[in-house]
Design an enzyme around this catalytic site. Sequence first.
Site, mmCIF file in Angstrom:
data_model
loop_
_atom_site.group_PDB
_atom_site.id
_atom_site.type_symbol
_atom_site.label_atom_id
_atom_site.label_comp_id
_atom_site.label_asym_id
_atom_site.label_seq_id
_atom_site.Cartn_x
_atom_site.Cartn_y
_atom_site.Cartn_z
ATOM 1 N N TYR A 108 -0.330 0.446 10.327
ATOM 2 C CA TYR A 108 -0.565 -0.112 8.991
ATOM 3 C C TYR A 108 0.618 0.195 8.081
ATOM 4 O O TYR A 108 1.125 -0.681 7.367
ATOM 5 C CB TYR A 108 -1.854 0.474 8.424
ATOM 6 C CG TYR A 108 -2.222 -0.032 7.047
ATOM 7 C CD1 TYR A 108 -2.440 -1.386 6.811
ATOM 8 C CD2 TYR A 108 -2.373 0.853 5.988
ATOM 9 C CE1 TYR A 108 -2.788 -1.850 5.548
ATOM 10 C CE2 TYR A 108 -2.728 0.399 4.721
ATOM 11 C CZ TYR A 108 -2.937 -0.944 4.508
ATOM 12 O OH TYR A 108 -3.275 -1.405 3.248
ATOM 13 N N SER A 168 0.849 -1.180 0.000
ATOM 14 C CA SER A 168 0.000 0.000 0.000
ATOM 15 C C SER A 168 0.892 1.239 0.000
ATOM 16 O O SER A 168 2.014 1.196 0.534
ATOM 17 C CB SER A 168 -0.889 0.023 1.253
ATOM 18 O OG SER A 168 -1.418 1.305 1.482
ATOM 19 N N LYS A 190 3.334 -2.439 6.114
ATOM 20 C CA LYS A 190 3.577 -2.448 4.671
ATOM 21 C C LYS A 190 5.035 -2.133 4.346
ATOM 22 O O LYS A 190 5.617 -2.709 3.422
ATOM 23 C CB LYS A 190 2.633 -1.466 3.977
ATOM 24 C CG LYS A 190 1.162 -1.878 4.047
ATOM 25 C CD LYS A 190 0.937 -3.305 3.559
ATOM 26 C CE LYS A 190 -0.535 -3.674 3.500
ATOM 27 N NZ LYS A 190 -0.736 -5.090 3.087
#
Length: 270
Positions: free
Chosen positions: A175, A156, A179
């Site tokens: 998050y 992402s 990633k």
Amino acid sequence: MASINPNGPLKGRTAVVTGASRGIGEAIAARLAMEGARVVCSARTAESGDSKLPGTLHDTVDRIRRAGGEATFIKADLSVAEDRERLIEQAVEAYGPVDILINNAAVTFFIPVETFPKKRFDLMMEVQVWAPFHLSQLVLPSMRERKQGWIVNISSPAGLHPRMPYARRSGGTVYGMCKAALERFTTGLASEVYDDNVAVNVVSPGLVDTPGVAVHGLINEQTRDRVQPIEFIAEAVYRLASGDPKTLTGKIEYAEPFLKELAVQPAELV
């Protein structure tokens, strides 16, 4: 009109796609099946009622089979080591050694660092970082022995470092950490297995209209113009899961620019 080509470039190859009950994983599974792959779809949601979100493994497999493709599903919770091991064991039993591994599954919580619970931090790291690492460990011996393999990890833009001027964020730091770690793992592994003819790459989807994205409210008036058709991601993954491991490896590709570079239009999905 979209169709299955049983004699396509992926004929005879076994592909495992995690997080395949809906959204990006479902689209990737369909795209690989269109080129002749035997697709093993995995997620926690096998049947209706297993999740509040729409989409099940049963739906994904039915979609592929109705179009004439070959697919099966194995329900697995990727936060559990035994489930990861069982997934690969049963995939091999069903279709033979794994040629293609797509690490797409994710669990995400958007909470500021100050109040982020350790339990949820551990779960995100387990599913988004350790699970792709462990699944790769499980398929690599066979890939290296056969001198053939493709691993594609779904990342992402959240993995990029925030830049000044800073704006108030929506709790996406963990998050982004996951990633970023996944991308560094990808390039490191690509260098380790280069001589074994195994390709390891990342596709970064951007913003895609999926049930998971809808839950987090990530598509709004400010972001709507950045939404990318899901076919772009499925196509980019297919290209990296079928390319020459000597030239297409160790890459972190953003789907749309990557396809433009290849002068490829995404295929309609079955």
